[in-house]
Design an enzyme around this catalytic site. Structure first.
Site, PDB file in Angstrom:
ATOM      1  N   ASP A  44       0.350  -3.294  -1.087  1.00  0.00           N
ATOM      2  CA  ASP A  44      -0.863  -3.306  -2.012  1.00  0.00           C
ATOM      3  C   ASP A  44      -0.639  -3.911  -3.303  1.00  0.00           C
ATOM      4  O   ASP A  44      -1.240  -4.544  -4.154  1.00  0.00           O
ATOM      5  CB  ASP A  44      -1.434  -1.996  -1.914  1.00  0.00           C
ATOM      6  CG  ASP A  44      -2.836  -1.983  -2.697  1.00  0.00           C
ATOM      7  OD1 ASP A  44      -3.860  -2.652  -2.124  1.00  0.00           O
ATOM      8  OD2 ASP A  44      -2.787  -1.375  -3.721  1.00  0.00           O
ATOM      9  N   LYS A  96      -2.038  -7.495  -5.084  1.00  0.00           N
ATOM     10  CA  LYS A  96      -2.443  -7.455  -6.584  1.00  0.00           C
ATOM     11  C   LYS A  96      -1.813  -8.409  -7.569  1.00  0.00           C
ATOM     12  O   LYS A  96      -2.385  -9.193  -8.139  1.00  0.00           O
ATOM     13  CB  LYS A  96      -2.611  -6.128  -7.127  1.00  0.00           C
ATOM     14  CG  LYS A  96      -3.228  -5.200  -6.472  1.00  0.00           C
ATOM     15  CD  LYS A  96      -3.232  -3.716  -7.088  1.00  0.00           C
ATOM     16  CE  LYS A  96      -4.196  -2.492  -6.489  1.00  0.00           C
ATOM     17  NZ  LYS A  96      -3.984  -1.300  -6.758  1.00  0.00           N
TER      18      LYS A  96
END
Length: 809
Positions: free
Chosen positions: A671, A675
């Site tokens: 994750d 980003k």
């Protein structure tokens, strides 16, 4: 090398007579060419000011024997000489003054005898010649490499009602001329061409605009800009309707229909070369270059319904009757084909099959040619009782799908009820709705039509995918914020659909968000059926919100763009996908002039992407980005000091809902990598996911086990993390899970040992922190810190993106 190859990136700029009315206008145009036109542009010009009208008046005065002809000739010379004197000095002024005098003497000699049509054309062509010659000289005087070119040197045409240009021969001739002139600004005469005998032909009304797009097509130019005294196409004539709004985008089909109906800002011939080329067309104002523009797009219009109120005063009506023995439809088809071949198609045609009547509306400029053609064709055309009457006006609505918009059609008919109506006719392809009325003062009717049709609240349909934590939070926020949104923008919001993994509901009347939070009974759906329903939505605008974590749904983003829907997403997969798909999504929304908002994908409600955008808009180049991008990992490593096993901290975070249901989603670092990739791309770095080095926290042996087994074996993390911690502590440092994009474009995600006083080392639990480096923010990066996760702040970021969509509508 072909002209298309040699002219790659070349642009055409056309300036009308109002843009060249006086010396100040010429200097303004020269400045625009230097600033806007790019590499060795082609500049097409009309006659300055009212020069063409002056030449016409001069010929009429001479033909009638009026002694005022001498004064008219002197006034023409004074005007042109005043332009030269106000712009040039020295040798250039002397040369152009001498050329002007020679031209006027030649015109004077021609006017001593009766002029044929070619000689009249030759006289009228001087206005464009003088403009091109003078503008090229001015550009040279300002230090530019420039030359002027007479379009008769390459544009070969055949005389007709509207001169027909031989594109193949003209293109070859232009290639030769531009090759001769080399890499310089070339100023070309608009409006004129020549036949095979070298005689001057005129290209008709708005002929210089047509010259510009035609030359753009012949030269393989990438864009053509038509500069005039207005910024482009408005929702009505701004001289009559003060509330008229500039239309920034207009589909080619709508522009063509508007031109066909006689709008002065566009002519149908101007648009024809666009169909045979890839050039873009824009309309701008030379007096206010930053005041907006209308871009003519090849894309299908997204807004369904009327976009423009148009009108034509002083319209003539030709009426004819099909002979009883002749099939009506066949005869009408042949008449329309005959008129089209001679480029004399009417503004609108009204058929009355029961009475075997056909009525054709024309401007006064073209009606005589059409009437003469029909008069010559009566015997073989199968019609009789040909007549012509004047004293009419045309009022119309233009916009894709206007004929299918029941509400707008009703308002149109209602406002025409008290007018002396002759007939109402729909345009082909449903692009216009036209009324012919006996001549009246049009302004009150135009004002009423514009106010009734366009000063209305636009309807926005919202479709939500994802009714989980963030989706439910957003529904509550939307229920509370809807009235404020509608008060701040002239918009009416309808929650059109809500979907989750089980199915969804769709309602044109609107769904109650508060009720959906209490009771949601989704129905199963298949994508093709849903896609068709969304395509047929009844709203002015459609906004899709993807608050899922679905890769499959993110793959459908280009399809949302095809539907004409704006997109707001908290889903990271498209922004962090392989570069080819990411670029496809961006291009899809850009091509359709749609908004793709994804500020909620990184930092939740923190203004991270928007700050990067602002830095770039201010001229800054982002050199590096770093920080702690995971609220879960931020909490874990703020707590982890060795007194409590790392596995215990993970279990506590899981029980408090600080992790995903499967904590490996957080611990893998995937994750965080997504980003960082989203931010890197926002900053202009071209990275693929695999370009970011990733060191996750999940041991290989635990990656493939079931979630419950992973939770049972959490202890296997402890020795690995303890070794890392002890190594850091031996250096007097602390562990943090950091993402970094370096100035050279290298990127990595993983554990780092940081000084205890480092800005990344002292965060509040669950906070994110982002450090953005630029040339100005190098020694002291721009720091953005705050809650980077949580359904409340993420839903707020989604709502902020919705606000941005509202501003764009």
């Amino acid at each position: 090398m072909s002209i298309q190859e040699s002219s790659q990136g070349r642009q055409v700029h056309k300036f009308g007579g109002s843009s060249l009315a006086d010396p100040a206008c010429y200097r303004r145009v020269a400045g625009l060419i230097e600033q806007q036109a790019g590499l060795h542009p082609l500049v097409v010009v009309s006659a300055a000011g009212k020069t063409t009208n002056r030449l016409l008046e001069l010929m009429e005065l001479v033909a009638s024997g009026d002694h005022a002809a001498a004064d008219a000739l002197a006034a023409l010379q004074g005007y042109q000489q005043g332009l030269i004197d106000g712009l040039l000095d020295g040798e250039r002024r002397q040369r152009l003054s001498s050329q002007l005098m020679t031209d006027l003497q030649q015109i004077g000699r021609l006017l001593e005898s009766r002029l044929d049509s070619y000689q009249r054309h030759y006289v009228l062509a001087h206005g464009e010649v003088w403009s091109a010659r003078l503008l090229a000289a001015l550009l040279e005087e300002r230090g530019n490499q420039a030359a002027w070119l007479d379009a008769r040197e390459f544009l070969l045409a055949e005389e007709a009602a509207l001169a027909r240009v031989d594109v193949a021969v003209s293109g070859q001739r232009l290639t030769e001329q531009l090759s001769r002139l080399g890499q310089q600004t070339v100023v070309i005469t608009g409006f004129i061409a020549a036949d095979a005998q070298g005689r001057t032909l005129l290209l008709g009304r708005n002929g210089s605009d047509y010259s510009a797009t035609l030359i753009g097509a012949l030269a393989g130019a990438e864009a053509t800009t038509i500069w005039s005294d207005v910024a482009g196409v408005y929702s009505a004539d701004p001289r009559q309707v003060k509330a008229a709004r500039l239309l920034e985008r207009l589909s080619l089909a709508e522009a063509n229909e508007l031109a066909r109906l006689g709008a002065p800002v566009l002519h149908s011939r101007t648009l024809q070369p666009l169909l045979a080329s890839s050039q873009r067309l824009s309309l701008r104002c030379s007096y206010d270059p930053e005041g907006g523009a209308t871009h003519i797009l090849r894309k299908q219009a997204l807004v369904k319904g009327a976009r423009i109120v148009t009108s034509v005063e002083q319209v003539a009506l030709i009426e004819l009757k099909i002979l009883p023995q002749v099939p009506y439809a066949e005869a009408v088809g042949e008449i329309e084909a005959l008129l089209a071949r001679h480029q004399l198609s009417p503004l609108t045609a009204h058929q009355q099959a029961d009475r075997k009547l056909l009525r054709l509306a024309y401007t006064l400029e073209t009606v005589s040619g059409a009437f003469a053609l029909l008069q010559d064709s009566q015997l073989e055309g199968g019609f009789t009782a040909l007549s012509q009457r004047e004293g009419y006006s045309l009022v119309g609505l233009v916009g894709a799908g206007v004929c299918d918009n029941a509400e707008q059609c009703h308002r149109f008919y209602r406002l025409l009820a008290d007018q002396p109506l002759e007939f109402v006719q729909t345009g082909r392809d449903g692009l216009s709705l036209v009324a012919l009325i006996r001549e009246v003062t049009l302004e009150p009717l135009l004002l009423a039509l514009h106010e009734s049709l366009f000063d209305q609240v636009h309807k926005v349909g919202l479709v939500l995918f994802g009714k989980g934590n963030i989706g439910s939070q957003w529904l509550g926020l939307f229920a509370r914020d809807k009235a404020r949104l509608e008060a701040a923008h002239p918009l009416q919001f309808t929650l059109y659909g809500v979907f989750d993994s089980r199915g969804g509901v769709l309602s044109e009347e609107g769904l109650d968000p508060a009720r959906l939070l209490e009771q949601f009974e989704p129905q199963a759906y298949d994508w093709p059926t849903l896609q068709q329903q969304l395509e047929q939505h009844p709203f002015d605008h459609l906004v899709v919100l993807d608050l899922t974590a679905s890769t499959e749904l993110s793959r459908r983003y280009p399809e949302f763009a095809q539907l004409g829907a704006h997109l707001i997403t908290a889903n990271k997969f498209a922004g962090a996908a392989e570069a080819e798909f990411y670029q496809k999504v961006k291009q899809s929304f850009a091509d359709h002039q749609l908004y793709w908002g994804y500020n909620a994908t990184v930092g939740a409600g923190l203004p991270v992407q928007s700050s990067i955008q602002m830095l770039q808009q201010s001229g800054e180049k982002v050199q590096g980005i770093s920080g702690i991008f995971s609220g879960t990992l931020s909490w874990l490593f703020q707590q982890y000091d060795g007194t409590v096993p790392f596995s215990t901290l993970v279990e506590r975070a899981w029980q408090r809902g600080l992790t995903e249901p499967d904590p490996r989603e957080d611990l893998s670092g995937q994750d965080v990598r997504r980003k960082l990739l989203i931010l890197a791309r926002e900053a202009g770095f071209e990275l693929e996911p695999e370009h970011i080095s990733l060191k996750g926290l999940v041991p290989p042996g635990l990656k493939a086990v079931k979630p419950e087994q992973f939770m049972e074996r959490l202890g296997e993390l402890d020795d690995i993390l303890l070794d890392e911690l002890e190594e850091a502590q031996s250096q007097g440092k602390v562990l943090r899970y950091v993402a970094r994009l370096e100035r050279n474009g290298s990127a990595r995600v993983g554990l780092e040992a940081l000084d205890p006083h480092h800005v990344f080392a002292n965060l509040r639990p669950c906070d994110n922190i982002f450090a953005i480096e630029t040339d100005c923010y190098r020694l002291a990066p721009l720091i953005i810190q705050g809650p980077g996760a949580g359904r409340e702040v993420t839903a707020a970021a989604v709502q902020a993106d919705l606000w941005q969509v509202c501003l764009a509508l």
